[in-house]
Design a protein around this motif. Structure first.
Motif, PDB file in Angstrom:
ATOM      1  N   ARG A 232       0.852  -1.190   0.000  1.00 46.15           N
ATOM      2  CA  ARG A 232       0.000   0.000   0.000  1.00 46.15           C
ATOM      3  C   ARG A 232       0.887   1.238   0.000  1.00 46.15           C
ATOM      4  O   ARG A 232       1.745   1.407   0.857  1.00 46.15           O
ATOM      5  N   ILE A 233       0.671   2.106  -0.988  1.00 47.56           N
ATOM      6  CA  ILE A 233       1.415   3.357  -1.111  1.00 47.56           C
ATOM      7  C   ILE A 233       0.489   4.487  -0.682  1.00 47.56           C
ATOM      8  O   ILE A 233      -0.595   4.658  -1.248  1.00 47.56           O
ATOM      9  N   ASP A 234       0.890   5.240   0.337  1.00 45.66           N
ATOM     10  CA  ASP A 234       0.098   6.376   0.817  1.00 45.66           C
ATOM     11  C   ASP A 234       0.697   7.674   0.296  1.00 45.66           C
ATOM     12  O   ASP A 234       1.915   7.807   0.193  1.00 45.66           O
ATOM     13  N   ARG A 235      -0.181   8.616  -0.027  1.00 48.10           N
ATOM     14  CA  ARG A 235       0.271   9.945  -0.425  1.00 48.10           C
ATOM     15  C   ARG A 235      -0.678  10.970   0.165  1.00 48.10           C
ATOM     16  O   ARG A 235      -1.857  10.685   0.399  1.00 48.10           O
ATOM     17  N   LYS A 236      -0.169  12.133   0.439  1.00 52.14           N
ATOM     18  CA  LYS A 236      -0.965  13.215   1.023  1.00 52.14           C
ATOM     19  C   LYS A 236      -1.344  14.191  -0.084  1.00 52.14           C
ATOM     20  O   LYS A 236      -0.493  14.601  -0.875  1.00 52.14           O
ATOM     21  N   VAL A 237      -2.624  14.535  -0.149  1.00 47.01           N
ATOM     22  CA  VAL A 237      -3.099  15.513  -1.125  1.00 47.01           C
ATOM     23  C   VAL A 237      -3.954  16.548  -0.402  1.00 47.01           C
ATOM     24  O   VAL A 237      -4.545  16.270   0.642  1.00 47.01           O
ATOM     25  N   LYS A 238      -4.008  17.708  -0.972  1.00 45.72           N
ATOM     26  CA  LYS A 238      -4.817  18.777  -0.414  1.00 45.72           C
ATOM     27  C   LYS A 238      -6.183  18.766  -1.089  1.00 45.72           C
ATOM     28  O   LYS A 238      -6.273  18.684  -2.316  1.00 45.72           O
ATOM     29  N   HIS A 239      -7.248  18.828  -0.296  1.00 43.07           N
ATOM     30  CA  HIS A 239      -8.596  18.857  -0.855  1.00 43.07           C
ATOM     31  C   HIS A 239      -8.758  20.130  -1.684  1.00 43.07           C
ATOM     32  O   HIS A 239      -8.388  21.219  -1.236  1.00 43.07           O
ATOM     33  N   PRO A 240      -9.288  20.008  -2.911  1.00 48.75           N
ATOM     34  CA  PRO A 240      -9.325  21.173  -3.799  1.00 48.75           C
ATOM     35  C   PRO A 240     -10.194  22.330  -3.293  1.00 48.75           C
ATOM     36  O   PRO A 240      -9.887  23.491  -3.554  1.00 48.75           O
ATOM     37  N   LEU A 241     -11.253  22.031  -2.563  1.00 52.14           N
ATOM     38  CA  LEU A 241     -12.149  23.095  -2.111  1.00 52.14           C
ATOM     39  C   LEU A 241     -11.863  23.518  -0.673  1.00 52.14           C
ATOM     40  O   LEU A 241     -11.747  24.705  -0.377  1.00 52.14           O
ATOM     41  N   TYR A 242     -11.717  22.544   0.223  1.00 49.62           N
ATOM     42  CA  TYR A 242     -11.625  22.859   1.646  1.00 49.62           C
ATOM     43  C   TYR A 242     -10.202  22.993   2.158  1.00 49.62           C
ATOM     44  O   TYR A 242      -9.987  23.511   3.242  1.00 49.62           O
TER      45      TYR A 242
END
Length: 84
Positions: A26-36
């Motif tokens: 399992r590869i985890d990555r952090k992303v920023k929510h586009p709206l919030y």
């Protein structure tokens, strides 16, 4: 093995080792929510080749792209980053 000369590699945690010569990573990555704007963890599972069945669930490993080994397996475990 040195990771600098690998074409493409990912680091993730083994979540399954039940199949013969195959582990699921399992590869985890952090992303920023586009709206919030909240930081969300997204994950993806890869099947990787483990020739000697030496890696266990919970190990953090580096996987590298390889030629297709089977229908779903085109990654190879290259080294252990952290043993569980």
């Amino acid at each position: 093995m040195n990771l600098d000369n690998q074409s493409k590699y990912l680091i993730g945690q083994i979540i399954s080792d039940k199949r013969d010569k195959t582990v699921t990573v399992r590869i985890d990555r952090k992303v920023k929510h586009p709206l919030y704007g909240k930081i969300i963890t997204r994950s993806k599972k890869y099947h990787a080749h483990d020739e000697h069945n030496q890696y266990k669930v919970g190990d953090v490993v580096a996987i590298s792209e390889a030629r297709p080994i089977s229908k779903t397996k085109s990654w190879r475990v290259i080294k252990v980053v952290k043993i569980n």
